[in-house]
Enzyme design. Structure first.
Site, PDB file in Angstrom:
ATOM      1  N   HIS A 267      66.485   1.928  13.193  1.00 10.14           N
ATOM      2  CA  HIS A 267      66.923   1.210  14.211  1.00 10.14           C
ATOM      3  C   HIS A 267      65.764   0.139  14.208  1.00 10.14           C
ATOM      4  O   HIS A 267      65.485  -0.538  13.288  1.00 10.14           O
ATOM      5  CB  HIS A 267      66.900   2.129  15.588  1.00 10.14           C
ATOM      6  CG  HIS A 267      67.646   1.112  16.923  1.00 10.14           C
ATOM      7  ND1 HIS A 267      68.182  -0.131  16.752  1.00 10.14           N
ATOM      8  CD2 HIS A 267      67.654   1.322  18.160  1.00 10.14           C
ATOM      9  CE1 HIS A 267      68.564  -0.682  17.829  1.00 10.14           C
ATOM     10  NE2 HIS A 267      68.265   0.256  18.581  1.00 10.14           N
ATOM     11  N   HIS A 306      74.329  -2.600   8.073  1.00  8.28           N
ATOM     12  CA  HIS A 306      74.517  -2.487   9.759  1.00  8.28           C
ATOM     13  C   HIS A 306      75.610  -1.657  10.140  1.00  8.28           C
ATOM     14  O   HIS A 306      76.556  -2.059   9.477  1.00  8.28           O
ATOM     15  CB  HIS A 306      74.269  -4.016  10.336  1.00  8.28           C
ATOM     16  CG  HIS A 306      74.126  -4.016  11.644  1.00  8.28           C
ATOM     17  ND1 HIS A 306      75.042  -3.836  12.757  1.00  8.28           N
ATOM     18  CD2 HIS A 306      72.862  -4.045  12.349  1.00  8.28           C
ATOM     19  CE1 HIS A 306      74.419  -3.757  13.742  1.00  8.28           C
ATOM     20  NE2 HIS A 306      73.147  -4.116  13.586  1.00  8.28           N
ATOM     21  N   ASP A 362      65.994  -7.517  10.627  1.00  7.73           N
ATOM     22  CA  ASP A 362      64.832  -6.833  10.170  1.00  7.73           C
ATOM     23  C   ASP A 362      64.288  -7.202   8.985  1.00  7.73           C
ATOM     24  O   ASP A 362      63.015  -6.826   8.416  1.00  7.73           O
ATOM     25  CB  ASP A 362      64.695  -5.294  10.319  1.00  7.73           C
ATOM     26  CG  ASP A 362      64.923  -4.921  11.893  1.00  7.73           C
ATOM     27  OD1 ASP A 362      64.036  -5.628  12.722  1.00  7.73           O
ATOM     28  OD2 ASP A 362      65.418  -3.852  12.299  1.00  7.73           O
TER      29      ASP A 362
END
Ligand code: CMC
Length: 427
Positions: A267, A306, A362
């Protein structure tokens, strides 16, 4: 056309009609399906909530196939271009954009609550010099619960509002103190002359100069990163926030739980993991061998993939553009070339194409943070500052719903049936 679903149970031949709302059936409507009257009734089995809506929410909309993200209806690209983090936080929590006077008073309230109780500082001093800032962050947010016991009255809207302001105001101070502690520097008190993000940079990086002036481009870039991370509907940490909040736990301990979920490398911990991965790859020449290792299942390409996005994460696009502006000030991060080569190879490779794996938020954010002088261990804390707005907005939506119930999933029991307890000598 009836908005119902007809289900035939082939075990009994019986048919059931269940209502459909918003393309959804209520899992509890399945309970009527049973073979014998004494049966518990049918449940849906959905580990990791792959296809189960856990709430109705008006905050964030995502279309993962089209790569769309909107907060309260506003596209993320427009917010990143034109809004500020504090205005976006207001939007998420209140449901609409503020007028100028509402924004001014919101910013004033937040800057007034940025200070931490001196005992919070002492509490943070107790951590070892090498404690991970995310561990410090989540423990300290939880500890705030003991400073504000009135927060337990979660049914009082005025109390809820005060705690929401305190949390958004104080998380940068906690984050900055965690960082200063890890490098052994004295704590810096907030400066209300600076913006929310400018002051955060002040609390992080002020040295001996009497007044710290943040670079406006870096300040804006960090503000945009906070906007991009502010909410993402029912992800792992937000679900944790709602789960804990559903027990009427106060927002400080609920947010500590959410931050703990964010800490995980799958995460919010992924931004730190990406940087370590890029550093480990070392040079562009090693990229194809690394990708082969990913395809062989030896490792994961961190910052890719994702659960919801099955096309390019719209946040990653904005971040890529922001990176150029930051590198113009800080100099180009040499790891960028490795990241770009990784992306190029991955997006041409059938392994990634067939699984719809694209860069997520990210993948590039860590490169920006590093160029701005943040240690990798701070990256997830930065994510947490932005996400605090979303956690709180989701908690407020949950808590202001008078019909809320404690979250309590079912399980499919697969263990032993009843058995007799044997004395020790017979085992
Ligand atoms: N590298 C290599 N293969 C991958 C990756 C990856 N990053 N992500 C998914 N896959 C493969 C996976 O092995 C599986 O292949 P197969 O069908 O052959 O078994 C397939 O793609 C589906 O993956 P999954 O694990 O079932 O997907 P998921 O929806 O459960 O996981 C994820 C989503 C984000 C946890 C995963 O993509 C991942 O681990 N990514 C790397 C960590 C990361 O970047 N996390 C940040 C997410 S964005 C920030 C945020 O949390 O909001």
């Amino acid at each position: 056309m009836a908005d119902t679903l007809t289900i035939t149970d082939n075990r009994t031949g019986r048919q059931y009609e269940v209502p459909i709302n918003n393309d959804t059936i209520r899992a509890s409507d399945l309970r009527q399906i049973r073979v014998a009257p004494e049966d518990f009734g049918m449940m849906s089995y959905d580990p990791a909530f792959l296809n189960t809506a856990s709430c109705r929410s008006a905050i964030t909309f995502i279309d993962g196939d089209k790569g769309i993200l909107r907060y309260r209806g506003y596209p993320i690209e427009q917010l990143a271009e034109q809004s500020t983090f504090l205005e976006t936080a207001y939007l998420l929590i209140h449901g609409g954009l503020p007028t100028q006077s509402q924004l001014t008073s919101w910013e004033g309230d937040l800057s007034q609550h940025a200070m931490l109780h001196e005992n919070v500082k002492k509490f943070m001093e107790g951590f070892r010099y090498d404690a991970h800032p995310m561990g410090i962050f989540l423990s300290t947010v939880g500890a705030l619960s003991t400073f504000y016991p009135l927060a337990k009255d979660v049914d009082d809207p005025a109390s809820r509002r005060l705690q929401m302001i305190r949390l958004i105001a104080k998380v940068p101070s906690i984050a900055a103190y965690a960082y200063r502690h890890s490098v052994g520097k004295p704590y810096v008190y907030p400066n209300k002359e600076l913006s929310y993000t400018g002051n955060f940079l002040n609390q992080l990086f002020k040295q001996t100069e009497p007044i710290y002036q943040p670079d406006p481009i870096l300040e804006r870039a960090l503000d945009v990163l906070f906007i991009l991370h502010a909410d993402h509907e029912q992800n792992c940490s937000t679900s944790a926030m709602r789960n804990i909040g559903s027990a009427n736990a106060d927002p400080y301990v609920s947010l500590a739980g959410a931050a703990a979920a964010l800490y995980g490398p799958l995460h919010g911990g992924a931004n730190e993991a990406v940087l370590r991965m890029l550093t480990g790859i070392g040079t562009i020449d090693n990229v194809s061998t690394f990708v082969e290792g990913v395809k062989d299942g030896k490792e994961r390409l961190m910052g890719f993939g994702h659960r919801v996005y099955k096309s390019y994460d719209p946040r990653a696009k904005v971040i890529k553009a922001t990176a150029d502006k930051v590198f113009a000030i800080t100099g180009r991060n040499p790891l960028l070339d490795i990241a770009l080569e990784l992306e190029r190879i991955a997006l041409e490779d059938d392994y990634f194409i067939s699984r719809k794996l694209y860069p997520n938020v990210d993948f590039y954010s860590g490169l920006i943070y590093q160029a701005m002088q943040f240690e990798p261990s701070m990256f997830t804390v930065l994510f947490a500052i932005g996400r605090t707005a979303g956690w709180i907005a989701q908690w407020e939506e949950l808590t202001s719903d008078k019909g809320r119930k404690i979250a309590r999933p079912r399980q499919v029991y697969i263990g032993e049936g009843q058995r007799e307890y044997p004395p020790m000598v017979e085992r």
